[in-house]
Design an enzyme around this catalytic site. Structure first.
Site, PDB file in Angstrom:
ATOM      1  N   ASP A  99      70.930-106.315  41.834  1.00  0.00           N
ATOM      2  CA  ASP A  99      70.473-105.718  43.448  1.00  0.00           C
ATOM      3  C   ASP A  99      69.161-105.415  42.813  1.00  0.00           C
ATOM      4  OD1 ASP A  99      70.871-103.397  44.569  1.00  0.00           O
ATOM      5  OD2 ASP A  99      70.158-102.141  43.055  1.00  0.00           O
ATOM      6  N   HIS A 298      78.603-105.404  46.664  1.00  0.00           N
ATOM      7  CA  HIS A 298      77.428-105.492  46.047  1.00  0.00           C
ATOM      8  C   HIS A 298      77.953-105.242  44.270  1.00  0.00           C
ATOM      9  CE1 HIS A 298      73.232-104.892  46.199  1.00  0.00           C
ATOM     10  NE2 HIS A 298      74.004-103.286  44.733  1.00  0.00           N
TER      11      HIS A 298
END
Length: 319
Positions: A99, A298
């Site tokens: 991320d 994610h």
């Protein structure tokens, strides 16, 4: 066994978690996360002969949280990584980021290839510097509704996310994971006028198998004093980062590189990704063929620890 301590770097104190001995591997978390996001990577990498260190990056968890928004530029973040490597007594390291940690890892490799022996990014690929500042670009493209723009205003998202941290983590971690049926494929993360970031997804009645209520307890505890402002300040510097990195326009990542993502990751569907991902090997000649994990959302290394660990170990052992 994971051990914890603090290290002074660039005038601030960083909390680190570490395990193992051998070549240094630095693991950089994303938002809203902390060192604990790498809980599944410590033991396997340490057992394979690596020294694994995961800091709480500046603004997060038990690390220092400068008040000035301008203290969270990409140059500060890269400086923290380089300073940490040297503070640990090492001349070089493999840097792995997920991320927001991925852009920090990519930029650390880009700016200091003499220190980064190899780099890996999870979820976020190395992205070319665009023709206009990113916050402005998203504001114009999505009429100010893109979540980056919602995060821009100091105090707004900070208060929303801090109001009920347990709800924040349950909704956020479930909302962006591959088990959420709404992420097949994921939609653009837009905030409706008058709404908030958490309105995009309901809290699940039962968490998916990769995350437990005890894991949520840890995230809540780690954010108890820190809050979310430090991490949100990273977003508030996106346009400033664009200005600061003009000198590296068109530059390629030189160290050996690996990119891993999931096909249900919201970043995988960001504007321009359909053109960028196939072009990555040409943009960065030392980047291996990207690994796309089917059905993964994610939270790459948390959702698919075995596959991520196997890919990282194969990459590390090949260096």
């Amino acid at each position: 066994m994971v051990e914890h301590r603090s290290v002074n770097v660039n005038g601030i104190r960083l909390h680190i978690a570490e395990e193992g001995e051998g070549p240094l591997v630095v693991l950089l978390h994303g938002f809203p996360e902390c060192w604990y996001s790498w809980r599944h990577q410590f033991a396997p990498l340490a057992a394979a002969g690596y020294r694994v260190v995961a800091p709480d990056q500046r603004g997060y968890g038990r690390s220092d949280r400068p008040e000035e928004i301008e203290a969270y530029t990409i140059l500060h973040l890269v400086g923290d990584v380089i300073g940490l490597i040297h503070a640990l007594g090492e001349e070089s390291a493999v840097v792995v980021g997920h991320d927001w940690g991925a852009p920090v890892a990519w930029h650390t490799a880009l700016l200091r290839p003499d220190v980064v022996s190899a780099v890996a990014g999870l979820s976020v690929p190395p992205q070319p510097r665009g023709p206009v500042p990113p916050l402005r670009a998203m504001r114009e493209r999505f009429d100010g509704q893109f979540y980056w723009n919602y995060f821009e205003t100091p105090g707004v998202a900070d208060a929303e996310l801090a109001a009920a941290p347990r709800t924040t983590f349950r909704r956020t971690l479930y909302g962006a994971c591959g088990d959420n049926p709404h992420n097949n494929p994921p939609a653009q993360p837009l905030i409706q006028p008058g709404g908030g970031f958490l309105d995009r997804v309901k809290a699940p009645e039962k968490l998916p198998s990769w995350i437990t209520e005890e894991d949520i307890d840890v995230f809540v505890a780690e954010y108890g004093e820190a809050g979310f402002t430090g991490g949100l300040n990273w977003y508030r510097n996106l346009d400033r980062n664009w200005e600061l990195t003009a000198a590296w326009q068109g530059a390629a990542v030189q160290p050996p590189a690996l990119y891993i993502t999931g096909d249900r990751d919201l970043v995988y569907r960001f504007p321009g990704m359909e053109d960028l991902l196939p072009a990555l090997p040409n943009l960065h000649p030392n980047l291996r063929e990207p690994i796309i994990l089917e059905g993964c959302g994610h939270w790459t290394q948390q959702e698919r620890p075995q596959e991520v660990n196997a890919a990282l170990l194969e990459f590390l052992d090949s260096l």
